[in-house]
Design an enzyme around this catalytic site. Structure first.
Site, PDB file in Angstrom:
ATOM      1  N   GLU A   3       0.830  -1.208   0.000  1.00  0.00           N
ATOM      2  CA  GLU A   3       0.000   0.000   0.000  1.00  0.00           C
ATOM      3  C   GLU A   3       0.867   1.262   0.000  1.00  0.00           C
ATOM      4  O   GLU A   3       0.693   2.160  -0.823  1.00  0.00           O
ATOM      5  CB  GLU A   3      -0.904  -0.016   1.231  1.00  0.00           C
ATOM      6  CG  GLU A   3      -1.763   1.223   1.376  1.00  0.00           C
ATOM      7  CD  GLU A   3      -2.538   1.244   2.681  1.00  0.00           C
ATOM      8  OE1 GLU A   3      -3.514   1.997   2.765  1.00  0.00           O
ATOM      9  OE2 GLU A   3      -2.166   0.515   3.624  1.00  0.00           O
ATOM     10  N   HIS A   4       1.789   1.359   0.946  1.00  0.00           N
ATOM     11  CA  HIS A   4       2.688   2.511   1.056  1.00  0.00           C
ATOM     12  C   HIS A   4       4.122   2.031   0.875  1.00  0.00           C
ATOM     13  O   HIS A   4       4.547   1.101   1.562  1.00  0.00           O
ATOM     14  CB  HIS A   4       2.593   3.169   2.438  1.00  0.00           C
ATOM     15  CG  HIS A   4       1.211   3.551   2.855  1.00  0.00           C
ATOM     16  ND1 HIS A   4       0.483   2.829   3.786  1.00  0.00           N
ATOM     17  CD2 HIS A   4       0.421   4.588   2.480  1.00  0.00           C
ATOM     18  CE1 HIS A   4      -0.683   3.411   3.974  1.00  0.00           C
ATOM     19  NE2 HIS A   4      -0.751   4.476   3.197  1.00  0.00           N
TER      20      HIS A   4
END
Length: 431
Positions: A318-319
């Site tokens: 995600e990040h």
């Protein structure tokens, strides 16, 4: 081969937990379909100890709640929403509508039409995630959605004033103090007092994510979401203390939040381990961050930055935070991520809270095939066609007739035939 200094728990344990969640969510959705508002009220009372006369806040209630919020908090909300709104407007401006003439008198066009109604889910529970109001509601309004219905749960039986203020300032048309599966299901199927929406956006816990998954198709959703993830790519130039702080900053989201470090420096890796162990005991959110790091934390040591980027791509996290000597290399080298955070001057927390890009991002490997929430998610890209030239209509009709019969679609072919014949039924062999 990468050297593994720390690994996560086996994936099978996580899968078993998901199965239990799915069964419970399925039963709740079925009950809300059957009993509507009564079921919503029962589940709100059971899960949130919340059963007001109306879940929807009136304009007077909203005004009273916003008045209780400190001026500095309101100023900060407005600042962040300005950042989100500005970036969303740039995204909207990048989407082009057009009309082209591909043949004489053949006009083809593209339009971007906002959905009629969107549901914004703003998580509460342990944390009042005011930032999710900015991401879901502001972005929808920039897209031109005429009706945004926003839901957030009470927190331990109390109204989350700052969250309600954020929802109001973002432009929500309806605000409901309602959370969990019951909120998502009510938005998706509609009840006696809550009109159904066309698309639901926003993060949430495992139950909210599963409800969105099960309702997808009946209603649109932003994306399939799971626990918050962070992956840091670092070389010897990174500060191990900063790396440790940034890993734990995301681990506090929940006990199942993965935090992964991939580095070219074993020395840095071991220092990060030491810093994490030193920082965890003093974290106010240790009850989430500690099991997240214990069960889902990973550290891998590789030989080169290119190998680090390649390994990071397999996670499709995600990040992805890049703390290397040349962080912008990731823009060329990497393919799978929800959002990139380049260099020590930024961090995932900026994206979560203040910088303006959207923090609703793909998890559990979904970054392999989708990006995160953006203004385009609230828009339907549709096409239209018009033929004003009889010659072109004849040409297309002739080709359509032949092409359709190759596929044995006689009805399609006849639609082409009548254009090829200039609408003259008497000249058609089959008429």
């Amino acid at each position: 081969m990468p050297k593994v200094l720390k690994s996560a728990v086996p994936a099978g344990q996580v899968a078993a937990q998901r199965s239990d969640v799915a069964d419970r969510v399925r039963a709740i959705i079925a009950d809300i379909r059957e009993r509507g508002d009564a079921a919503v009220r029962d589940y709100s009372a059971e899960f949130d100890s919340w059963s007001p006369q109306s879940f929807r806040l009136s304009p007077d209630q909203v005004e009273e709640i916003v008045a209780r919020v400190p001026a500095q908090v309101l100023a900060d909300i407005r600042f962040v929403q300005d950042q989100v709104r500005a970036f969303a407007r740039h995204q909207r401006d990048s989407l082009r509508e057009f009309e082209v003439e591909t043949l004489p008198g053949v006009h083809l066009g593209q339009k971007h039409v906002p959905v009629a109604a969107a549901g914004a889910y703003v998580p509460g529970g342990r944390y009042p995630l005011t930032a999710s109001a900015h991401m879901t509601i502001v972005t929808a309004k920039v897209a031109g959605v005429p009706r945004v219905a926003a839901c957030t749960p009470p927190i331990r039986g109390e109204v989350p004033d700052a969250t309600v203020a954020a929802m109001h300032l973002a432009g929500a048309d309806e605000i409901y103090l309602l959370g969990g599966v019951q909120a998502v299901a009510a938005l998706a199927v509609g009840t006696e007092t809550m009109g159904r929406v066309d698309l639901i956006a926003g993060p949430g816990n495992a139950y909210v994510a599963e409800a969105k998954r099960q309702l997808f198709g009946e209603v649109g959703i932003d994306l399939f979401a799971g626990p918050t993830e962070v992956l840091i790519v670092a070389d010897h130039t990174a500060d191990p203390f900063v790396v440790a702080v940034d890993l734990l900053s995301q681990a506090e989201h929940g006990p199942d939040s993965p935090a992964v470090l991939i580095t070219t420096s074993e020395e840095l890796a071991r220092e990060v381990l030491d810093h994490v162990e030193a920082l965890l005991p003093g974290m106010p959110t240790r009850d989430f961050a500690e099991p997240a790091w214990r069960d889902h934390g990973e550290i891998h040591v590789v030989d080169t930055v290119d190998e680090a980027f390649a390994l990071a791509d397999t996670y499709a996290s995600e990040h992805v935070q890049v703390l290397t000597a040349q962080p912008r290399q990731a823009l060329e080298k990497m393919r799978n991520y929800g959002a990139l955070f380049l260099g020590p001057g930024t961090c995932v927390s900026f994206g979560d809270k203040v910088i303006g890009t959207n923090h609703v991002l793909p998890t559990r490997g979904a970054a392999r095939y989708t990006g995160g929430l953006w203004v385009g998610k609230y828009l339907k890209t549709v096409t239209y066609q018009e033929v004003t030239s009889s010659e072109s209509s004849v040409l297309l009709g002739e080709v359509c007739g032949r092409a359709a019969r190759v596929e044995l679609f006689e009805g399609h072919a006849r639609s082409g035939d009548v254009r090829a014949a200039g609408f003259r039924r008497g000249e058609l062999r089959w008429a």
